[in-house]
Design an enzyme around this catalytic site. Structure first.
Site, short mmCIF file in Angstrom:
data_model
loop_
_atom_site.label_atom_id
_atom_site.label_comp_id
_atom_site.label_asym_id
_atom_site.label_seq_id
_atom_site.Cartn_x
_atom_site.Cartn_y
_atom_site.Cartn_z
N HIS A 95 0.85 -1.20 0.00
CA HIS A 95 0.00 0.00 0.00
C HIS A 95 0.89 1.25 0.00
O HIS A 95 1.95 1.26 0.61
CB HIS A 95 -0.92 -0.01 1.23
CG HIS A 95 -1.97 1.06 1.15
ND1 HIS A 95 -1.72 2.37 1.47
CD2 HIS A 95 -3.27 1.01 0.76
CE1 HIS A 95 -2.82 3.08 1.28
NE2 HIS A 95 -3.78 2.27 0.85
N GLU A 165 -4.39 1.56 -6.94
CA GLU A 165 -4.76 2.57 -5.96
C GLU A 165 -3.94 3.83 -6.19
O GLU A 165 -2.90 4.03 -5.55
CB GLU A 165 -4.49 2.05 -4.55
CG GLU A 165 -5.25 0.79 -4.22
CD GLU A 165 -5.76 0.82 -2.80
OE1 GLU A 165 -6.94 0.55 -2.61
OE2 GLU A 165 -4.99 1.18 -1.91
P1 PGA Z 1 -10.04 5.43 0.70
O1 PGA Z 1 -8.75 4.51 0.87
O2 PGA Z 1 -11.15 4.56 0.17
O3 PGA Z 1 -10.30 5.97 2.05
O4 PGA Z 1 -9.67 6.50 -0.30
C1 PGA Z 1 -8.43 3.58 -0.11
C2 PGA Z 1 -7.18 2.82 0.25
O5 PGA Z 1 -6.22 3.40 0.76
O6 PGA Z 1 -7.15 1.61 0.00
#
Ligand code: PGA
Length: 251
Positions: A95, A165
């Site tokens: 992440h 992401e």
């Molecule tokens: P969010 O986070 O939906 O709060 O934008 C997504 C993530 O970091 O996976």
């Protein structure tokens, strides 16, 4: 199958976790046909979530990270056998918050993907470009390189979940994407890696209002949700939207 999950990041005490998981566990078995739900709590809440969901639950449990070594002098870390022992079947890796604040690199993500697969768990590999890359039109190259590095030297990647992401779309400072902002990168991932991984998910400012539109984009097999799923009602609304998509015609 559409994969729709949430990571709670660094949120949630055990009482919250029990309440959230028991609400999910009490839903009718066919409510989310065609959808594979998964929940990735903080590590302190994993065993409680596992306990509430029960053995054989339709909702998969995940961990937010795991180390590449089996055990040893790695203060503050968790091994894959430890998270598996707590009930995890998915391990989130790479992440952008871990890459930015905790020194995660393409190399450590690759080591961790291998460790997770050695133990028969599913890696959920997150990739995403910064705003500058989006502006420069290099998103597809940026994330393709991240995926190649994460999966380097792994002959069979069919158990892997990929999550696109984009950093500019994630979290409080994130901006909700329009379909045009993410369609190109998602289609590159689908073309390059779609046939060799289990699923490609999108994450970053997903909510019940945009879930259907994002799931309709070519190459998208699911959603990975933060804030909008931090209460169980919000998560269930997104699961309902996904179940409606799964019931309709797929592109
Ligand atoms: P969010 O986070 O939906 O709060 O934008 C997504 C993530 O970091 O996976």
């Amino acid at each position: 199958m559409l994969w729709v999950g949430t990571s709670w990041k660094m949120n949630g005490l055990i009482a919250f976790a029990r309440d959230y998981a028991s609400r999910l566990a009490s839903q009718p078995a066919d409510r989310w046909n065609g959808v594979q739900p998964f929940v990735i709590p903080s590590s302190t809440a994993m065993a409680a979530v596992h306990d509430e969901l029960g053995d054989g639950s339709a909702v998969m449990l995940g961990a937010q990270n795991a180390h590449w070594e089996e055990s040893g002098a790695w203060t503050g870390e968790l091994s894959v056998p430890q998270v598996a022992d707590a009930g995890a079947r998915i391990v989130e890796l790479g992440h952008s918050e871990r890459r930015e604040y905790f020194g995660e690199t393409d190399r450590t993500v690759n080591l961790k993907v291998k460790a997770v697969m050695r133990h028969g768990l599913r890696p959920l590999v997150c990739v995403g470009e910064p705003e500058a890359s989006l502006q420069a039109g290099t998103s597809s190259d940026y994330i393709s390189r991240q995926v190649e590095a994460a999966l380097d030297g792994i002959p069979d990647t069919t158990a892997v979940l990929l999550a696109y992401e984009p950093i500019w779309a994630i979290g409080e400072a994130g901006r909700e994407p329009g379909p045009d902002d993410i369609a190109g990168a998602l289609s590159t991932l689908a073309t390059r890696f779609g046939s060799s991984v289990e699923a490609i998910l999108y994450g970053g400012s997903v909510n019940a209002g945009n879930a259907t539109e994002i799931l309709a984009l070519p190459g998208v097999d699911g959603l990975f949700v933060g804030r909008s799923a931090w209460n169980v009602e919000g998560y269930m609304e997104i699961l309902d939207a996904a179940a409606r998509c799964a019931a309709g015609p797929r592109m």
